[in-house]
Design an enzyme around this catalytic site. Sequence first.
Site, short mmCIF file in Angstrom:
data_model
loop_
_atom_site.label_atom_id
_atom_site.label_comp_id
_atom_site.label_asym_id
_atom_site.label_seq_id
_atom_site.Cartn_x
_atom_site.Cartn_y
_atom_site.Cartn_z
N ARG A 51 -6.30 -5.69 13.74
CA ARG A 51 -6.61 -5.97 15.06
C ARG A 51 -7.10 -5.05 16.09
O ARG A 51 -7.77 -5.29 17.04
CB ARG A 51 -5.19 -6.13 16.10
CG ARG A 51 -4.27 -7.64 15.25
CD ARG A 51 -2.73 -7.22 15.83
NE ARG A 51 -2.18 -5.82 15.37
CZ ARG A 51 -1.02 -5.43 15.42
NH1 ARG A 51 0.06 -6.13 16.05
NH2 ARG A 51 -0.79 -4.21 15.12
N HIS A 178 1.35 -0.71 -8.88
CA HIS A 178 0.22 0.28 -9.33
C HIS A 178 0.85 0.87 -10.77
O HIS A 178 -0.15 1.51 -11.22
CB HIS A 178 -0.09 1.06 -8.21
CG HIS A 178 0.97 1.97 -7.99
ND1 HIS A 178 2.09 1.78 -7.01
CD2 HIS A 178 1.39 3.29 -8.33
CE1 HIS A 178 2.86 2.69 -7.00
NE2 HIS A 178 2.43 3.74 -7.82
N GLU A 216 10.92 12.22 -8.68
CA GLU A 216 10.14 12.67 -7.70
C GLU A 216 10.62 13.93 -6.64
O GLU A 216 11.95 13.99 -6.89
CB GLU A 216 9.96 11.43 -6.51
CG GLU A 216 9.25 10.26 -6.96
CD GLU A 216 9.23 9.13 -5.93
OE1 GLU A 216 8.25 8.99 -5.31
OE2 GLU A 216 10.25 8.45 -5.61
N ASP A 235 13.51 -0.21 -4.50
CA ASP A 235 12.02 0.24 -4.27
C ASP A 235 11.46 0.72 -5.49
O ASP A 235 9.95 0.61 -5.70
CB ASP A 235 12.09 1.78 -3.28
CG ASP A 235 10.90 2.10 -2.71
OD1 ASP A 235 10.15 1.37 -2.36
OD2 ASP A 235 10.45 3.30 -3.02
N HIS A 240 8.65 -1.11 -10.56
CA HIS A 240 8.01 -0.24 -11.59
C HIS A 240 8.85 -0.07 -12.89
O HIS A 240 8.19 -0.17 -13.92
CB HIS A 240 7.88 1.07 -10.92
CG HIS A 240 7.16 0.84 -9.51
ND1 HIS A 240 5.93 0.13 -9.23
CD2 HIS A 240 7.36 1.62 -8.25
CE1 HIS A 240 5.53 0.11 -8.14
NE2 HIS A 240 6.42 1.31 -7.45
P1 NAP Z 1 0.36 0.47 7.96
O1 NAP Z 1 -0.14 1.82 8.00
O2 NAP Z 1 1.71 0.07 8.71
O3 NAP Z 1 -0.90 -0.71 8.14
C1 NAP Z 1 -0.64 -1.87 8.63
C2 NAP Z 1 -1.93 -2.60 9.04
O4 NAP Z 1 -1.68 -3.85 9.38
C3 NAP Z 1 -2.95 -1.87 9.86
O5 NAP Z 1 -4.11 -2.00 9.58
C4 NAP Z 1 -2.71 -2.85 10.94
O6 NAP Z 1 -3.78 -2.72 11.93
C5 NAP Z 1 -2.47 -4.01 10.39
N1 NAP Z 1 -2.04 -5.18 11.16
C6 NAP Z 1 -0.62 -5.20 11.84
N2 NAP Z 1 -0.48 -6.45 12.44
C7 NAP Z 1 -1.62 -7.10 12.41
C8 NAP Z 1 -1.89 -8.61 12.86
N3 NAP Z 1 -1.13 -9.11 13.39
N4 NAP Z 1 -3.06 -8.90 12.28
C9 NAP Z 1 -3.95 -8.19 11.77
N5 NAP Z 1 -3.80 -6.78 11.02
C10 NAP Z 1 -2.50 -6.49 11.50
O7 NAP Z 1 0.97 -0.13 6.55
P2 NAP Z 1 0.39 0.43 5.06
O8 NAP Z 1 1.35 1.71 4.73
O9 NAP Z 1 -1.06 0.69 4.98
O10 NAP Z 1 1.13 -0.48 4.31
C11 NAP Z 1 0.52 -1.99 4.15
C12 NAP Z 1 1.38 -2.84 3.14
O11 NAP Z 1 1.36 -2.09 1.82
C13 NAP Z 1 2.84 -2.92 3.42
O12 NAP Z 1 3.36 -4.07 3.08
C14 NAP Z 1 3.37 -1.58 2.84
O13 NAP Z 1 4.66 -1.87 2.27
C15 NAP Z 1 2.82 -1.79 1.38
N6 NAP Z 1 2.38 -0.60 0.64
C16 NAP Z 1 2.09 0.55 1.18
C17 NAP Z 1 2.10 1.67 0.42
C18 NAP Z 1 1.55 2.89 1.25
O14 NAP Z 1 1.39 3.92 0.21
N7 NAP Z 1 1.08 3.05 2.15
C19 NAP Z 1 2.31 1.60 -0.91
C20 NAP Z 1 2.73 0.47 -1.57
C21 NAP Z 1 2.98 -0.57 -0.90
P3 NAP Z 1 -3.80 -2.98 13.59
O15 NAP Z 1 -2.63 -2.43 13.92
O16 NAP Z 1 -5.11 -2.54 14.07
O17 NAP Z 1 -3.84 -4.26 13.61
#
Ligand code: NAP
Length: 484
Positions: A51, A178, A216, A235, A240
């Site tokens: 967004r 992963h 971990e 988790d 995994h």
């Molecule tokens: P995050 O940092 O909270 O990022 C969320 C993203 O979604 C942001 O780019 C946000 O950008 C976008 N977003 C939120 N609402 C939106 C909407 N209505 N329309 C379009 N874009 C929207 O989350 P993350 O850590 O990257 O994780 C993303 C997913 O991967 C999650 O499901 C998480 O459980 C999974 N995951 C993450 C990790 C990790 O290491 N981070 C590991 C495994 C799995 P804007 O606010 O600019 O819209």
Amino acid sequence: MVSRVIPVDEFDLVIFGGTGDLARRKILPALFRRFQTGQMTKDSRIIGAARSGYSNEDYRAEMKAALEEFLEKESRPAREVKAFLERVHYVSIDATGKSGWKELKALMRPGVVQAFYFSVAPSLFGPLAERLQEWKCALKDARLVVEKPFGRDLETARQLNKTLRDYFDESQIYRIDHYLGKETVQNLMAVRFGNMLFEPLWNSQHVDHVQITVAETVGVNGRGAYYDKSGAMRDMVQNHLMQLLCLIAMEPPSRFDPDAVRDEKLKVIRALDPVPAENIARGQYVSDDAGESYLDQVGNPDSATESFIALKIQVSNWRWAGVPFYLRTGKKLKARQSEIAIVFKDAPHSIFGQDVGRHRNILTIRLQPNEGINLRVTIKEPGPGGMRLVDVPLDMTFKEALGAESDDIADAYERLIMDVIRGNQTLFMRGDEVEAAWAWTDPIIAGWKERGDRPSPYDSGSTGPEDAAILLHREGRKWREIRA
Ligand code: NAP
């Protein structure tokens, strides 16, 4: 040995959640590394979508900062970063609204591979899948990549599967775990099915038990609120560790192709016995270096969520009847260590008498640190003084065995994203696998709730709660050491 990099077809990869943590930390750095090797061809494009109202230039600056933060300086020459970022674009889009979809549609090119990476909260999977079709952004064979968590129980996983399948075919859906992209995990299959040596011994006749450890040192960090609703079982184990167990326990597939492999993994999950309470040990760390406990960090003094779990699991089929699979995983443990150990039975008769002690072969597959394989074999202790036996490791660290080439061992995300582009689903979980894993997990979690079980405390920097050690001690076994 020089590894051959085969370029993948030209692609447009749209990363929904392109401004998020996962995109910055894993996805973009992985794509950059594949670009450097020449696997990502120069006409391919990465389109960040979220967004935030960035221009292409703003987004490129953000991603440049991400590469600088998450890659070593010497591995990202400025010229290569610049060339890579020219392939990076951005569209401001709302997953739940109308804005941005026309612009995305205009960006998409026919005739190239299309992939849409849902790096967003699972609640947005449905709205995104629906809009991709509604706005005709996705071609017939477009691919969807979805991140964990894939549901929090069977019901929610089924619902997510249904939501995605309302708009896309199962053959288009790539559920990322992963762990399956790790070099060593794939090597597990190579070791099992590429050698004559191990497979004949891979059964209850020769294997005493199997241990899978994912330890971990980190705590819940900034993820406390999320983690407290999840815990180690949801988790780590349901996805995994379960996947690792499947790769060890499965029958040889007839071919190394997606459905043949996934059919065999599914059979393993369906053969898992329910786990009684006495075969589970749960723990919660009580203090870390800063003196903070799990409860402090999640901000919930009554939390009964586990930051550690150990389980004894039985796979009820002919191959594994009576062979326990011990799984353990936890946070704030003594060291960061992930490994699978196949502990073979004692030789049926010791020709050297009883004095030589007990000696066992153990095959260890190390996922981290130092990815590699180790086989413990028994030899004569050198020197005079009679026949004394000693166990020595036949140790192969991939880095040493493969020399310079191992520096190019791709990170799991690199490999998995390239597999998406190639259209190879072998290392991705199929919908029925995920559901079967939840069907096994749900009654375990429901049991804790019904009985009001609470996790036992364990010290940060330890190997987990005492109950976990007892799980093996009572059967005359012990956990492999977690080495600091
Ligand atoms: P995050 O940092 O909270 O990022 C969320 C993203 O979604 C942001 O780019 C946000 O950008 C976008 N977003 C939120 N609402 C939106 C909407 N209505 N329309 C379009 N874009 C929207 O989350 P993350 O850590 O990257 O994780 C993303 C997913 O991967 C999650 O499901 C998480 O459980 C999974 N995951 C993450 C990790 C990790 O290491 N981070 C590991 C495994 C799995 P804007 O606010 O600019 O819209």
